[in-house]
Design a protein around this motif. Structure first.
Motif, PDB file in Angstrom:
ATOM      1  N   UNK A  42       1.514  11.991  -9.447  1.00  0.00           N
ATOM      2  CA  UNK A  42       0.307  12.812  -9.476  1.00  0.00           C
ATOM      3  C   UNK A  42      -0.800  12.238 -10.333  1.00  0.00           C
ATOM      4  N   UNK A  43      -0.607  11.038 -10.851  1.00  0.00           N
ATOM      5  CA  UNK A  43      -1.686  10.442 -11.638  1.00  0.00           C
ATOM      6  C   UNK A  43      -1.778   8.953 -11.357  1.00  0.00           C
ATOM      7  N   UNK A  44      -2.899   8.365 -11.748  1.00  0.00           N
ATOM      8  CA  UNK A  44      -3.119   6.960 -11.436  1.00  0.00           C
ATOM      9  C   UNK A  44      -2.755   6.091 -12.633  1.00  0.00           C
TER      10      UNK A  44
ATOM     11  N   UNK B  35      -4.201  15.893  -3.036  1.00  0.00           N
ATOM     12  CA  UNK B  35      -4.246  15.681  -4.481  1.00  0.00           C
ATOM     13  C   UNK B  35      -5.643  15.363  -4.968  1.00  0.00           C
ATOM     14  N   UNK B  36      -5.671  14.712  -6.099  1.00  0.00           N
ATOM     15  CA  UNK B  36      -6.964  14.295  -6.643  1.00  0.00           C
ATOM     16  C   UNK B  36      -7.195  12.828  -6.307  1.00  0.00           C
TER      17      UNK B  36
ATOM     18  N   UNK C 197       0.797  -1.235   0.000  1.00  0.00           N
ATOM     19  CA  UNK C 197       0.000   0.000   0.000  1.00  0.00           C
ATOM     20  C   UNK C 197       0.830   1.286   0.000  1.00  0.00           C
ATOM     21  N   UNK C 198       1.811   1.424   0.908  1.00  0.00           N
ATOM     22  CA  UNK C 198       2.570   2.680   0.884  1.00  0.00           C
ATOM     23  C   UNK C 198       3.269   2.911  -0.453  1.00  0.00           C
ATOM     24  N   UNK C 199       3.713   1.837  -1.103  1.00  0.00           N
ATOM     25  CA  UNK C 199       4.364   1.980  -2.405  1.00  0.00           C
ATOM     26  C   UNK C 199       3.414   2.576  -3.429  1.00  0.00           C
ATOM     27  N   UNK C 200       2.157   2.086  -3.406  1.00  0.00           N
ATOM     28  CA  UNK C 200       1.143   2.615  -4.322  1.00  0.00           C
ATOM     29  C   UNK C 200       0.974   4.102  -4.084  1.00  0.00           C
ATOM     30  N   UNK C 201       0.868   4.477  -2.810  1.00  0.00           N
ATOM     31  CA  UNK C 201       0.592   5.872  -2.473  1.00  0.00           C
ATOM     32  C   UNK C 201       1.764   6.785  -2.824  1.00  0.00           C
TER      33      UNK C 201
END
Lengths: 300, 251
Positions: A59-61, A118-119, A48-52
């Motif tokens: 700044x984008x998914x 962020x978004x 999870x922290x890596x994803x975040x």
């Protein structure tokens, strides 16, 4: 409802989820035989922290970046667990507990930050917790599906070698198989399987897709090959069913439905499994008892 | 001709020395019993020789060469407890795993491999159990399966770690006849062994060790009360009465 099923986007997601389930079922068979079922749980939480961090940095998914971030933090967690276990007196399960909770806690903290600054909220980052297969776009699904197929091929093409390494690593070394390489490679494949699944299944329940199918498969067979095949089938069914159910309802998380599907398979296997199932064991016992009692009568 | 040369081999667990500068050579076609008390480092020595555990210092040569190039000529029978016997596989399959080094990558075991595995099972009287799930075997049967897995390799040099520990009489007999057959065919075998009474009957060479090498040589010269009490630290008094200081083989 039918619209969803017919949309090509959903079909891609569905097929990829089945592939993911199959790859996870095969990897899970290895983890179970190495008695490392919990390791996969620790790695998936630690992703999870890596994803975040990947999201906050780019700044984008973009799924590819998120997967790389997840993979790195998963690998770091796996190394930390090994490191703590080997260099201190802390046992492996305690080391897993520490690393899992610290990484997951950090991940949730970063998720809160991402949602505020962020978004993140609009991007549906929350979906990484419990999984949101329906929110996947076609390219995400393709990445997931293709990587899952690669994982499966790697296992199939080296099946013989994996088997010896799993059964008796020292014997494998004596036959000239590079066991250290296979063991590191196993961890790498495990991390890949976990991180490609976290968007669809979620970090919390990803381990279920690894552990439950192979445990169920063991009730039906005494052969490693069949165990791999069955585990892949069970995983595929669970992944497919979970995705299907979650697609019907708006915003239904995928992970929990995958767990429910695989749990049903597990319960059936536990009771009716043809090799180790409770029912067959009971039958054998009563057969033995009746044999024994008739034998006793004769002796009298 | 020496099949194994060991020079000043030492190893340690953390700060504890387990093997202290062992040096010895083993000649081709011998059957050696490795004897010593618990914790003497017998199993550790086997694993260190075979590169399964790191060594602190020393040199090991097999057939005059390094281990890496000679692995296929070496067979290893570990202790039964080394594997999980609940593993999903059957007897024939375990024996076939002994051939994986020869089958090559991407190849599937074929008929001739199955044939070889069945022959190996025949030598240890386990053909009736070929399709048996390994979790359903007794301790002695497990040991014979391990032996068959090593035999199928047709190695020149065998290491066996306590193959006689906790096995039934039939298994002990089977293993012993296999060992003698191997010796007659010119193979070399080293066996970690615990039962002192059977040593003279089973082995033509004895290696006594307790972290250090105590003595190594022909059984009638080395398997003596003197050396044994050195090995076991004087706790071997009962031998005096039984063997009367003489060697049973010579009687």
């Amino acid at each position: 409802m039918a619209d969803i099923l017919l949309s090509s986007n959903f079909q891609w997601v569905f097929v990829s989820a089945v592939m993911l389930g199959m790859a996870a079922g095969m990897m899970g068979t290895m983890s179970n035989l190495r008695k490392q079922g919990l390791m996969s749980d620790a790695i998936s939480h630690a992703a999870l922290p890596g994803v975040m961090i990947a999201f906050l940095m780019t700044g984008e998914k973009d799924l590819m970046f998120l997967i790389i971030g997840a993979g790195l933090s998963g690998l770091i967690a796996a190394c930390l667990i090994q490191g703590i276990h080997q260099s201190t007196r802390i046992k492996e399960d305690a080391a897993m507990g520490i690393v899992l909770s610290v990484f997951f806690g950090g991940g949730i903290m970063l998720l809160t930050i991402a949602n505020q600054v962020g978004q993140g909220k609009q991007s549906g980052l929350d979906g990484f917790i419990f999984g949101q297969a329906a929110s996947m776009i076609r390219s995400d699904a393709m990445i997931m599906g293709v990587l899952a197929i690669i994982v499966m091929l790697v296992i199939v093409f080296r099946f013989k070698e994996w088997k010896v390494v799993l059964f008796d690593p020292n014997h494998a070394k004596m036959m000239g198989i590079p066991v250290k390489f296979y063991e590191s490679f196993y961890t790498f494949l495990l991390v890949v399987t976990i991180v490609i699944g976290i968007q669809a299944v979620g970090v919390i329940l990803m381990a279920a897709l690894l552990i439950i199918p192979s445990v169920s498969a063991r009730y039906w067979t005494h052969s490693l090959l069949i165990m791999f095949v069955l585990s892949a089938v069970f995983g595929g069914i669970s992944g497919g069913l979970g995705t299907l159910i979650s697609a019907f309802g708006e915003g239904l998380p995928t992970g929990p439905f995958i767990v429910v599907s695989s749990s049903v398979i597990f319960l059936v296997s536990l009771f009716l499994g043809s090799k180790n199932g409770l029912w067959i064991q009971r039958m054998k016992l009563s057969k033995y008892k009746s044999l024994k009692s008739s034998h006793d009568v004769k002796e009298d | 001709m020496n099949v194994l040369d060991v020079r000043r081999l030492s190893t340690a667990y953390q700060n504890k020395v387990v093997l202290d500068s062992l040096s010895f050579s083993v000649r081709k076609g011998t059957l050696t019993g490795i004897i010593g008390p618990n914790g003497a480092g017998k199993s550790t020595m086997l694993k260190t020789l075979l590169g399964l555990q790191p060594k602190l210092q020393g040199e090991v040569e097999f057939f005059g060469k390094k281990l890496e190039t000679e692995k296929k000529r070496i067979g290893y029978v570990p202790q039964r407890g080394a594997v999980d016997w609940d593993f999903p596989t059957n007897v024939l399959d375990v024996v076939m795993m002994g051939l994986y080094g020869q089958i090559g990558w991407l190849r599937i075991p074929g008929k001739q491999h199955r044939q070889k595995a069945m022959e190996a099972l025949d030598k240890v009287a386990m053909t009736d159990y070929a399709t048996r799930q390994i979790s359903q075997l007794s301790g002695g049967q497990q040991q014979r399966v391990f032996l068959a897995r090593a035999l199928v390799q047709q190695a020149d040099l065998y290491f066996m770690d306590e193959p006689f520990a906790g096995v039934d009489a039939k298994t002990e007999q089977t293993i012993m006849s296999v060992l003698h057959e191997l010796k007659e065919q010119g193979h070399t075998v080293l066996v970690v062994h615990h039962d002192l009474q059977t040593v003279p009957r089973y082995f033509d060479q004895v290696l006594l060790m307790n972290k250090k090498l105590i003595a190594h040589g022909p059984t009638e010269k080395v398997f003596t009360t003197d050396y044994l009490s050195k090995t076991y630290g004087g706790a071997i008094q009962w031998l005096e009465g039984g063997f009367n200081g003489r060697h049973p083989v010579k009687q």
